[in-house]
Design a protein around this motif. Structure first.
Motif, PDB file in Angstrom:
ATOM      1  N   ASP A  47     -68.914 -38.843  18.614  1.00  0.00           N
ATOM      2  CA  ASP A  47     -68.773 -38.385  17.233  1.00  0.00           C
ATOM      3  C   ASP A  47     -70.156 -38.185  16.625  1.00  0.00           C
ATOM      4  O   ASP A  47     -70.895 -39.145  16.401  1.00  0.00           O
ATOM      5  CB  ASP A  47     -67.980 -39.427  16.437  1.00  0.00           C
ATOM      6  N   VAL A  48     -70.504 -36.925  16.371  1.00  0.00           N
ATOM      7  CA  VAL A  48     -71.842 -36.642  15.866  1.00  0.00           C
ATOM      8  C   VAL A  48     -72.058 -37.236  14.479  1.00  0.00           C
ATOM      9  O   VAL A  48     -73.181 -37.617  14.129  1.00  0.00           O
ATOM     10  CB  VAL A  48     -72.099 -35.110  15.848  1.00  0.00           C
ATOM     11  N   ASP A  49     -70.995 -37.366  13.696  1.00  0.00           N
ATOM     12  CA  ASP A  49     -71.145 -37.977  12.376  1.00  0.00           C
ATOM     13  C   ASP A  49     -71.487 -39.454  12.472  1.00  0.00           C
ATOM     14  O   ASP A  49     -72.121 -40.025  11.587  1.00  0.00           O
ATOM     15  CB  ASP A  49     -69.854 -37.807  11.564  1.00  0.00           C
ATOM     16  N   GLU A  50     -71.086 -40.094  13.559  1.00  0.00           N
ATOM     17  CA  GLU A  50     -71.366 -41.515  13.760  1.00  0.00           C
ATOM     18  C   GLU A  50     -72.678 -41.732  14.507  1.00  0.00           C
ATOM     19  O   GLU A  50     -73.476 -42.592  14.145  1.00  0.00           O
ATOM     20  CB  GLU A  50     -70.225 -42.157  14.558  1.00  0.00           C
ATOM     21  N   LEU A  51     -72.921 -40.917  15.540  1.00  0.00           N
ATOM     22  CA  LEU A  51     -74.070 -41.123  16.418  1.00  0.00           C
ATOM     23  C   LEU A  51     -75.251 -40.232  16.059  1.00  0.00           C
ATOM     24  O   LEU A  51     -76.348 -40.423  16.598  1.00  0.00           O
ATOM     25  CB  LEU A  51     -73.664 -40.854  17.878  1.00  0.00           C
ATOM     26  N   GLY A  52     -75.057 -39.281  15.159  1.00  0.00           N
ATOM     27  CA  GLY A  52     -76.114 -38.334  14.854  1.00  0.00           C
ATOM     28  C   GLY A  52     -76.257 -37.300  15.947  1.00  0.00           C
ATOM     29  O   GLY A  52     -75.728 -37.452  17.063  1.00  0.00           O
ATOM     30  N   GLY A  53     -76.988 -36.224  15.651  1.00  0.00           N
ATOM     31  CA  GLY A  53     -77.151 -35.171  16.639  1.00  0.00           C
ATOM     32  C   GLY A  53     -77.912 -35.622  17.857  1.00  0.00           C
ATOM     33  O   GLY A  53     -77.539 -35.339  18.998  1.00  0.00           O
ATOM     34  N   VAL A 103     -77.778 -46.382  20.369  1.00  0.00           N
ATOM     35  CA  VAL A 103     -77.793 -45.752  19.047  1.00  0.00           C
ATOM     36  C   VAL A 103     -77.339 -46.767  18.009  1.00  0.00           C
ATOM     37  O   VAL A 103     -76.335 -47.469  18.213  1.00  0.00           O
ATOM     38  CB  VAL A 103     -76.861 -44.521  19.002  1.00  0.00           C
ATOM     39  N   VAL A 104     -78.060 -46.843  16.909  1.00  0.00           N
ATOM     40  CA  VAL A 104     -77.590 -47.578  15.727  1.00  0.00           C
ATOM     41  C   VAL A 104     -76.912 -46.542  14.837  1.00  0.00           C
ATOM     42  O   VAL A 104     -77.517 -45.533  14.462  1.00  0.00           O
ATOM     43  CB  VAL A 104     -78.758 -48.250  14.978  1.00  0.00           C
ATOM     44  N   THR A 105     -75.664 -46.767  14.493  1.00  0.00           N
ATOM     45  CA  THR A 105     -74.842 -45.710  13.894  1.00  0.00           C
ATOM     46  C   THR A 105     -75.185 -45.427  12.439  1.00  0.00           C
ATOM     47  O   THR A 105     -75.833 -46.233  11.751  1.00  0.00           O
ATOM     48  CB  THR A 105     -73.351 -46.090  13.968  1.00  0.00           C
ATOM     49  N   THR A 106     -74.689 -44.290  11.973  1.00  0.00           N
ATOM     50  CA  THR A 106     -74.883 -43.905  10.565  1.00  0.00           C
ATOM     51  C   THR A 106     -74.191 -44.888   9.623  1.00  0.00           C
ATOM     52  O   THR A 106     -74.621 -45.046   8.478  1.00  0.00           O
ATOM     53  CB  THR A 106     -74.333 -42.495  10.315  1.00  0.00           C
ATOM     54  N   ALA A 107     -73.132 -45.536  10.101  1.00  0.00           N
ATOM     55  CA  ALA A 107     -72.449 -46.522   9.249  1.00  0.00           C
ATOM     56  C   ALA A 107     -73.408 -47.653   8.866  1.00  0.00           C
ATOM     57  O   ALA A 107     -73.389 -48.145   7.728  1.00  0.00           O
ATOM     58  CB  ALA A 107     -71.222 -47.083   9.966  1.00  0.00           C
ATOM     59  N   ALA A 108     -74.254 -48.067   9.799  1.00  0.00           N
ATOM     60  CA  ALA A 108     -75.241 -49.104   9.495  1.00  0.00           C
ATOM     61  C   ALA A 108     -76.236 -48.607   8.453  1.00  0.00           C
ATOM     62  O   ALA A 108     -76.671 -49.356   7.570  1.00  0.00           O
ATOM     63  CB  ALA A 108     -75.968 -49.523  10.772  1.00  0.00           C
ATOM     64  N   PHE A 110     -84.085 -45.780   8.546  1.00  0.00           N
ATOM     65  CA  PHE A 110     -83.030 -45.730   7.529  1.00  0.00           C
ATOM     66  C   PHE A 110     -83.593 -45.242   6.198  1.00  0.00           C
ATOM     67  O   PHE A 110     -83.018 -44.371   5.535  1.00  0.00           O
ATOM     68  CB  PHE A 110     -82.410 -47.116   7.332  1.00  0.00           C
ATOM     69  N   ARG A 111     -84.741 -45.794   5.799  1.00  0.00           N
ATOM     70  CA  ARG A 111     -85.334 -45.407   4.509  1.00  0.00           C
ATOM     71  C   ARG A 111     -85.750 -43.941   4.490  1.00  0.00           C
ATOM     72  O   ARG A 111     -85.718 -43.297   3.444  1.00  0.00           O
ATOM     73  CB  ARG A 111     -86.551 -46.291   4.196  1.00  0.00           C
ATOM     74  N   SER A 112     -86.125 -43.428   5.652  1.00  0.00           N
ATOM     75  CA  SER A 112     -86.615 -42.048   5.693  1.00  0.00           C
ATOM     76  C   SER A 112     -85.532 -41.040   5.318  1.00  0.00           C
ATOM     77  O   SER A 112     -85.835 -39.889   5.003  1.00  0.00           O
ATOM     78  CB  SER A 112     -87.175 -41.725   7.080  1.00  0.00           C
ATOM     79  N   TRP A 113     -84.281 -41.458   5.334  1.00  0.00           N
ATOM     80  CA  TRP A 113     -83.198 -40.557   4.922  1.00  0.00           C
ATOM     81  C   TRP A 113     -83.379 -40.103   3.477  1.00  0.00           C
ATOM     82  O   TRP A 113     -83.004 -38.980   3.126  1.00  0.00           O
ATOM     83  CB  TRP A 113     -81.843 -41.245   5.099  1.00  0.00           C
ATOM     84  N   ASP A 164     -75.007 -37.621   1.652  1.00  0.00           N
ATOM     85  CA  ASP A 164     -74.299 -38.876   1.925  1.00  0.00           C
ATOM     86  C   ASP A 164     -74.027 -39.116   3.416  1.00  0.00           C
ATOM     87  O   ASP A 164     -73.304 -40.043   3.769  1.00  0.00           O
ATOM     88  CB  ASP A 164     -72.970 -38.904   1.160  1.00  0.00           C
ATOM     89  N   MET A 165     -74.619 -38.307   4.289  1.00  0.00           N
ATOM     90  CA  MET A 165     -74.340 -38.485   5.724  1.00  0.00           C
ATOM     91  C   MET A 165     -75.077 -39.680   6.307  1.00  0.00           C
ATOM     92  O   MET A 165     -74.558 -40.376   7.167  1.00  0.00           O
ATOM     93  CB  MET A 165     -74.719 -37.216   6.487  1.00  0.00           C
ATOM     94  N   GLY A 166     -76.307 -39.901   5.889  1.00  0.00           N
ATOM     95  CA  GLY A 166     -77.115 -40.949   6.491  1.00  0.00           C
ATOM     96  C   GLY A 166     -77.619 -40.538   7.859  1.00  0.00           C
ATOM     97  O   GLY A 166     -77.264 -39.484   8.396  1.00  0.00           O
ATOM     98  N   THR A 167     -78.461 -41.378   8.432  1.00  0.00           N
ATOM     99  CA  THR A 167     -79.007 -41.083   9.758  1.00  0.00           C
ATOM    100  C   THR A 167     -78.693 -42.204  10.734  1.00  0.00           C
ATOM    101  O   THR A 167     -78.638 -43.378  10.360  1.00  0.00           O
ATOM    102  CB  THR A 167     -80.532 -40.885   9.689  1.00  0.00           C
ATOM    103  N   ALA A 168     -78.487 -41.819  11.971  1.00  0.00           N
ATOM    104  CA  ALA A 168     -78.431 -42.807  13.057  1.00  0.00           C
ATOM    105  C   ALA A 168     -79.860 -43.097  13.504  1.00  0.00           C
ATOM    106  O   ALA A 168     -80.806 -42.399  13.135  1.00  0.00           O
ATOM    107  CB  ALA A 168     -77.595 -42.277  14.212  1.00  0.00           C
ATOM    108  N   VAL A 169     -80.029 -44.156  14.295  1.00  0.00           N
ATOM    109  CA  VAL A 169     -81.337 -44.501  14.860  1.00  0.00           C
ATOM    110  C   VAL A 169     -81.172 -44.590  16.377  1.00  0.00           C
ATOM    111  O   VAL A 169     -80.280 -45.293  16.866  1.00  0.00           O
ATOM    112  CB  VAL A 169     -81.856 -45.851  14.324  1.00  0.00           C
ATOM    113  N   VAL A 170     -82.019 -43.868  17.081  1.00  0.00           N
ATOM    114  CA  VAL A 170     -81.998 -43.895  18.543  1.00  0.00           C
ATOM    115  C   VAL A 170     -83.102 -44.830  19.038  1.00  0.00           C
ATOM    116  O   VAL A 170     -84.278 -44.632  18.721  1.00  0.00           O
ATOM    117  CB  VAL A 170     -82.187 -42.490  19.128  1.00  0.00           C
ATOM    118  N   VAL A 171     -82.727 -45.852  19.779  1.00  0.00           N
ATOM    119  CA  VAL A 171     -83.683 -46.782  20.390  1.00  0.00           C
ATOM    120  C   VAL A 171     -83.633 -46.534  21.895  1.00  0.00           C
ATOM    121  O   VAL A 171     -82.593 -46.721  22.527  1.00  0.00           O
ATOM    122  CB  VAL A 171     -83.332 -48.249  20.069  1.00  0.00           C
TER     123      VAL A 171
END
Length: 842
Positions: A26-32, A52-57, A216-219, A236-243
């Motif tokens: 889910d791209v909305d959850e995991l980001g592109g 991936v840290v999800t957009t929900a976080a 997260f703040r960079s959003w 309001d989408m937010g961003t995921a974080v890829v580690v």
């Protein structure tokens, strides 16, 4: 486990996801970026492991400025799994695990958000890395890069720290790694302390936590919000974080980093296109501080073949041209990211057509690869984007007025219509500058590539005639002071002489003090024709183009229009006859034979060449809008106050039946002179009652004794619906009319209580909507109340759309069942695209 504990366990929210985990992508959850990495891993590509840290976080963090409950525990667990998968240890030797922490929003926002590379460099890890690589200078470079990136992204530092760079340059591969680390880290910390009195954590775990927070703040940074505002992206989408575990392109000469596209993003030409920089990390390629090589020249043959093969497979799988980020470490190719490639408008059209032609993309997919704005840019010359930005940055904007007709053109500044025509006849591109235009200026306006006036609004003579001609125009440029005698223009403290090169943007209202280079249009491009043929076939709709001049008919047909519409007042304004006829009406009145005879003669003379062009182009459908002396968008040109004060009956659609008869008779003569035998109809605006439609039908049948045109030869007569009352009566009106057109701009204006002329320019509505004062932009969306009204309108009704047509409006109208449209000439292709997409989406 107790029942309560089991219930709590089953409702635990997981905020992380490994690339290898099962589950929907889910791209909305995991980001592109994250969703792409999951797919790449599943496809068997060589992808450094990660999670991936999800957009929900992100949503939770932005709401309360703290991680959601349990996220730190998940990060620790994921980190442990990553250590197991790589056989490396985070923050320590003997095989140090370093991480990249990158943003990954659901939509692409290139360069707008934040990334930290080489995270996890404690002193122990750095020394171990130097020992494993046998290269202390490599370690020093990583330490400096990490400290600088962390300082900038997480702490907000700006200093470029030349002392640190000097220490890295001095380091030799065989130097003692501990000593070099201590010197580089101390210098970097000193520079940071001088600037911010801050420090970069030496503990890798703290580095990771703060880096995730920074992403997260960079959003919500200013640049990210500005980018989203400009591109219409929701906030309001937010961003995921890829580690992700690091691979090192700067390890040695058999390592490097690159970016490749599966096709040329500038031209759309097939074949791998990209750049590679040996002994480098990814930021070196995109930062532009070093000049990379072509991938074909720089990669070893085996790696190039692997990259080409993988790119072709991925393109076929995704049905799109892809942007691939990759790193080579010790001669092994790793894939770090794939995403839909940014491309020029011309490339977008060619790529979509090629993918459709070779079966890589379905019609729905191919049409979805091109936006309406890209199509507009590809079909019309426009300023080179880089040159335009540079001109603005360099202070070359002379003034900003009201953009009255879009278009970007350059040429000689000419202040007299005679000279404008002469220079144009000599082959020059001309920008006509006038304090105000009048019908006496018409020959110069026709010759000009662009028009700028000091006074007037979006309904002034210059604006109305420019729109009829399709000529770029800026009005209301109050800073423009023209000295006709000296042949100069003064703008503030700058003086330009006639003949100097200027550039005009009829959309933004800007005038520039130089000639800007233009991109090449691709209107006749075979790829565009292929793509739009697929759109037209899918849409199953008739699209008619608004035309004013005979040459417009050729352009309309080339764009794919099935027929044309025109307006008598537009044609007469462009010929210079309208002002004379208005003066005649004021002088002679409407009861004498003379005034109406002049109306007939003018229509017969000026419409005949247009109908000749229609006949020659095989156009079998021409709808003509009757003169509307109350038209809000041309009130200045039509001298409305004077005319309606003298003749209040003209405030009503059938207030003067003889005026309608005169127009019909003029059309009969024009069609006869032109030899035009196709369908020709005259439609009257503002009809709202069945009784009016009956009266019009009576005129059509000669019931009122029409003089000069019997019912058999006269054009059919119909109506333009411009009010909610008319729309509510549409079924009855349609039964009594030969043709019915629904004028969306007028209807939206009536619903909002906003003058229709305000829909023709960006301001003041742009600012008004930006302030959140309207829930719907009436220029680009249909108000829900309007949609409700249209549900009962007969679907055979034509829909007239003015100005730029959005995909949203096209999809809404197509979904309501409308299949006949009329648009401004430049909007034929964008509407066909939008209708085709809507049909295939349905």
């Amino acid at each position: 486990m107790t029942g309560d504990e089991a219930e709590r366990s089953s409702t635990v929210v997981h905020h992380t996801r490994a690339f290898t985990d099962d589950g929907p992508v889910d791209v909305d959850e995991l980001g592109g970026k994250g969703s792409g990495l999951v797919r790449m891993t599943r496809d068997g590509l060589r992808v450094p492991p990660g999670y991936v840290v999800t957009t929900a976080a992100c949503h939770v963090y932005l709401d309360r400025r703290a991680f959601p409950d349990g996220l730190e525990d998940e990060l620790r667990a994921r980190l442990g799994a990553l250590e197991t998968a790589t056989g490396k240890s985070f923050g320590r030797g003997p095989e140090p695990l370093l991480l990249s922490v990158r943003s990954g929003a659901p939509v692409s926002m290139p360069g707008m958000m934040d990334t930290v590379l080489n995270l996890g460099l404690s002193r122990d890890a750095a020394v171990a890395l130097a020992e494993r690589s046998s290269d202390t200078r490599f370690m020093a470079d990583l330490v400096a890069r990490f400290h600088a990136m962390y300082s900038e992204i997480v702490l907000g530092a700006l200093d470029d720290r030349p002392a640190v760079d000097a220490l890295v340059a001095q380091a030799a591969p065989g130097d003692d790694p501990a000593d070099v680390y201590d010197r580089v880290w101390a210098a970097a910390e000193a520079a940071l302390d001088d600037e911010l009195s801050e420090s970069v954590p030496s503990t890798p775990w703290d580095q990771l936590v703060h880096a995730v927070e920074a992403v997260f703040r960079s959003w919500n940074t200013r640049r990210a919000r500005t980018y989203r505002d400009h591109h219409g992206i929701a906030h309001d989408m937010g961003t995921a974080v890829v580690v992700q575990s690091m691979v090192f392109g700067n390890l040695d000469d058999t390592s490097g980093s690159g970016v490749a596209f599966t096709r040329d993003p500038v031209t759309g030409e097939p074949g791998l296109y990209g750049e590679y920089l040996a002994h480098s990390q990814g930021e070196d390629v995109v930062a532009g501080v070093r000049t990379p090589d072509r991938v074909q020249d720089a990669l070893p043959p085996d790696l190039l073949a692997e990259l080409e093969r993988t790119g072709a497979e991925l393109e076929a799988r995704h049905g799109d041209v892809l942007d691939i980020e990759f790193t080579v470490e010790h001669g092994v190719l790793y894939f770090l990211q794939i995403r839909s490639a940014k491309r020029t408008p011309e490339a977008a059209v060619r790529i979509a057509a090629d993918l459709l032609g070779d079966g890589t993309a379905s019609a729905a997919r191919a049409l979805g690869l091109v936006t309406a704005d890209q199509l507009r840019q590809a079909q019309r010359p426009g300023f080179d984007p880089d040159a335009l930005a540079a001109a603005r940055d360099d202070g070359q904007v002379l003034l900003t007025g009201i953009g009255a007709c879009p278009g970007q053109v350059s040429g000689e500044l000419v202040l007299d219509p005679d000279r404008a025509r002469n220079r144009a006849d000599a082959g020059a591109s001309v920008i006509l500058g006038r304090s105000v235009t009048s019908p006496a200026d018409l020959h110069g306006m026709i010759a000009a590539a662009g028009i700028v006036t000091a006074t007037g609004g979006s309904t002034s003579h210059a604006a109305v005639v420019a729109r009829a001609l399709g000529t770029a125009c800026v009005v209301g440029a109050a800073a423009l002071e023209i000295d006709d005698a000296a042949r100069t223009v003064r703008i503030g403290d700058r003086t330009l002489s006639e003949g100097e090169e200027v550039s005009l943007d009829g959309g933004s209202g800007e005038l520039f003090a130089l000639a800007l280079p233009a991109t090449t249009p691709a209107a006749a491009n075979e790829a565009m024709d292929t793509l739009l043929a697929a759109a037209a076939e899918s849409a199953g709709s008739e699209v008619l183009a608004r035309v004013t001049l005979p040459v417009d008919v050729d352009t309309a047909r080339a764009a794919g229009a099935t027929g044309v519409v025109t307006a008598i007042d537009d044609v007469l304004a462009a010929s210079g006859d309208l002002n004379r006829l208005v003066e005649t009406l004021l002088e002679k009145g409407l009861n004498g034979v003379g005034a109406l005879s002049e109306v007939r003669d003018a229509i017969a003379g000026q419409l005949a060449p247009l109908l000749v062009a229609a006949r020659e182009q095989g156009v079998r459908d021409v709808d003509v809008r009757a003169i509307d002396l109350l038209a809000d968008e041309s009130r200045e040109l039509l001298q409305q106050t004077a005319v309606t004060t003298r003749h209040p009956e003209l405030a009503l659609p059938l207030g003067v039946p003889d005026l309608i008869r005169a127009q019909r008779e003029g059309l009969v003569r024009a069609a006869s002179s032109a030899g035009y035998t196709g369908r020709l109809r005259l439609a009257v605006r503002h009809v709202s009652d069945p009784s009016e439609a009956r009266a019009l039908a009576g005129l059509d049948n000669g019931a009122d004794g029409a003089d000069g045109a019997d019912g058999a030869d006269a054009p059919g007569v119909g109506t333009y619906l411009t009010s909610p009352r008319a729309v509510l009566a549409a079924t009855e009106l349609a039964a009594l009319s030969d043709v019915v057109w629904l004028e969306v701009r007028a209807l939206q204006a009536a619903m909002f209580g906003i003058p229709a002329r305000q829909f023709l320019t960006a301001e003041p509505l742009d600012s008004y909507i930006a302030r959140g004062l309207l829930a719907v932009d009436p220029r680009h969306e249909l108000d829900p109340v309007v949609v409700h009204l249209l549900r009962d309108v007969p679907t055979g009704t034509g829909v007239r759309l003015s100005g730029s047509v959005s995909d949203t409006v096209a999809a809404t109208l197509h979904g309501l069942g409308f299949r006949r449209y009329a648009v401004d000439l430049p909007e034929v292709r964008p509407l066909l695209l939008g209708l085709g997409r809507a049909a295939l989406a349905g």
